[in-house]
Design an enzyme around this catalytic site. Structure first.
Site, PDB file in Angstrom:
ATOM      1  N   GLY A  77       2.563   2.449  10.668  1.00  0.00           N
ATOM      2  CA  GLY A  77       3.807   3.824  10.226  1.00  0.00           C
ATOM      3  C   GLY A  77       4.460   4.236  11.826  1.00  0.00           C
TER       4      GLY A  77
ATOM      5  N   GLU B  17      -5.668  -4.406  10.839  1.00  0.00           N
ATOM      6  CA  GLU B  17      -3.879  -3.419  11.159  1.00  0.00           C
ATOM      7  C   GLU B  17      -4.478  -2.885  12.460  1.00  0.00           C
ATOM      8  OE1 GLU B  17      -2.309  -2.446   6.724  1.00  0.00           O
ATOM      9  OE2 GLU B  17      -3.719  -1.136   7.541  1.00  0.00           O
TER      10      GLU B  17
ATOM     11  N   HIS C 258      -9.457   1.179   4.287  1.00  0.00           N
ATOM     12  CA  HIS C 258      -8.328   1.764   5.576  1.00  0.00           C
ATOM     13  C   HIS C 258      -7.985   2.539   6.938  1.00  0.00           C
ATOM     14  CE1 HIS C 258      -3.828   2.766   6.748  1.00  0.00           C
ATOM     15  NE2 HIS C 258      -3.957   1.948   5.746  1.00  0.00           N
TER      16      HIS C 258
ATOM     17  N   SER D 183       3.862  -1.873  10.670  1.00  0.00           N
ATOM     18  CA  SER D 183       4.972  -1.799  10.881  1.00  0.00           C
ATOM     19  C   SER D 183       5.509  -3.321  10.202  1.00  0.00           C
ATOM     20  CB  SER D 183       5.760  -1.412  11.935  1.00  0.00           C
ATOM     21  OG  SER D 183       5.003   0.056  11.888  1.00  0.00           O
TER      22      SER D 183
ATOM     23  N   GLY E 145       3.225  -0.881   4.339  1.00  0.00           N
ATOM     24  CA  GLY E 145       2.990   0.069   3.880  1.00  0.00           C
ATOM     25  C   GLY E 145       4.605   0.644   3.595  1.00  0.00           C
ATOM     26  N   GLY E 146       4.969   1.520   4.490  1.00  0.00           N
ATOM     27  CA  GLY E 146       6.636   2.083   4.557  1.00  0.00           C
ATOM     28  C   GLY E 146       7.549   1.073   3.690  1.00  0.00           C
TER      29      GLY E 146
ATOM     30  N   ASN F  78       1.090  -1.163   0.223  1.00  0.00           N
ATOM     31  CA  ASN F  78      -0.021  -0.340  -0.190  1.00  0.00           C
ATOM     32  C   ASN F  78       0.890   1.115  -0.037  1.00  0.00           C
ATOM     33  OD1 ASN F  78      -1.392   2.226   0.604  1.00  0.00           O
ATOM     34  ND2 ASN F  78      -2.460   1.609   3.188  1.00  0.00           N
ATOM     35  N   TRP F  79       1.139   1.999  -0.894  1.00  0.00           N
ATOM     36  CA  TRP F  79       2.203   2.687  -1.211  1.00  0.00           C
ATOM     37  C   TRP F  79       1.446   3.895  -0.218  1.00  0.00           C
ATOM     38  CZ3 TRP F  79       4.380   2.751  -7.339  1.00  0.00           C
ATOM     39  CH2 TRP F  79       4.481   1.280  -7.033  1.00  0.00           C
ATOM     40  N   LYS F  80       0.295   4.157   0.027  1.00  0.00           N
ATOM     41  CA  LYS F  80      -0.716   5.424   0.201  1.00  0.00           C
ATOM     42  C   LYS F  80      -0.346   6.728  -1.184  1.00  0.00           C
ATOM     43  CE  LYS F  80      -0.233   3.463   5.073  1.00  0.00           C
ATOM     44  NZ  LYS F  80      -0.279   3.855   6.299  1.00  0.00           N
TER      45      LYS F  80
ATOM     46  N   GLU G 244      -6.754   5.142   7.885  1.00  0.00           N
ATOM     47  CA  GLU G 244      -6.394   6.473   7.201  1.00  0.00           C
ATOM     48  C   GLU G 244      -7.866   6.800   7.001  1.00  0.00           C
ATOM     49  OE1 GLU G 244      -2.666   5.946   5.234  1.00  0.00           O
ATOM     50  OE2 GLU G 244      -1.860   5.525   7.826  1.00  0.00           O
TER      51      GLU G 244
END
Ligand code: PGA
Length: 253
Positions: free
Chosen positions: A174, A168, A96, A213, A234-235, A9-11, A98
């Protein structure tokens, strides 16, 4: 046996050149991508080039959001599932944390988005998760149940077979604080058991990814948990080497 899935997930990160670089690295994973379902979820503008860059490999493409509206219409700024299918997507992330926290998406809206995805043959990756406060106040199971049940009740348990769940924990997203394998396993087993109350076969077959993470150095122990069927990354999905290490860890699990 559930096939593991690793979704990146590149966001709202990246550029055309980073997108091209990550796509080239991921689409050359070769055998690993045959053993694991590898999915890249870039921002909308890069979907087309990710899809073409993955052509000929087993890597598939997903979007990060879609409209809950199925029919075309005057919905400025929205993107429909049909358009995502036409662009070459096979998956879409819904719910998600966010989107729930910054854009006010309710469990009902998330359930409608999951239904809109299924309607056009996209696999929704349905995210659920509790905040640290909810966990520490003893409300974790109630929060997760509300988020999961909203989707089950809207879709019906049979349709859950065509979805993927991503657990999640909000406190792990993150932050660099990963849930321990024991914490992840405990929640995944709880979610599976809750679904088994509706249908034992579907509960046994549905994939439940862990997200929050996940890095190259902790993926292996998380994926070794019996109820953890891969990860939503993610990251670390913005770093070709890390993402490939995570995909390889899944292939060995
Ligand atoms: P993270 O994000 O891996 O950067 O913690 C996971 C996610 O939000 O899907």
């Amino acid at each position: 046996m559930r096939k593991l899935m690793v979704a990146g997930n590149w966001k709202m990160h990246g550029s055309q050149s980073l997108s091209d670089e990550l796509t080239a690295a991921t689409s050359s994973l070769g055998e690993v991508a045959d053993q694991v379902d590898v999915v890249i979820c870039p921002p909308f503008p890069y979907l087309g080039t990710v899809v073409s860059g993955c052509a000929g490999s087993s890597v598939s493409t997903g979007a990060q959001n879609l409209s809950n509206q199925v029919a075309d219409g005057a919905y400025t700024g929205e993107v429909s599932g049909r358009m995502l299918r036409e662009a070459g997507c096979a998956h879409v992330i819904v719910g998600h944390s966010e989107r729930r926290s910054y854009y006010g998406e309710t469990s009902q809206l998330v359930a409608e988005k999951a239904a809109a995805a299924l309607e056009v043959g996209l696999t929704p990756l349905v995210c659920i998760g509790e905040t640290l406060e909810e966990r520490e106040s003893g409300n974790m199971e109630a929060v997760l149940s509300e988020q999961l049940d909203a989707v089950i009740n809207h879709l019906g348990i049979q349709a859950m077979a065509n979805t993927v769940i991503a657990y999640e924990p909000v406190w792990a997203i993150g932050t660099g604080v990963t849930a321990s394998p024991e914490q992840a396993q405990e929640v995944h087993a709880f979610l599976r058991q809750r679904m088994a109350g509706n249908d034992a076969t579907i509960a046994a077959e549905i994939r439940i990814l862990y997200g929050g993470s996940v890095k190259g150095n902790n993926a292996k122990e998380l994926f070794a948990c019996p109820d953890v069927d891969g990860g939503l990354i993610g990251g670390a999905s913005l770093d070709a080497e890390q993402f490939s290490t995570i995909c390889k860890a899944a292939a060995k699990s």
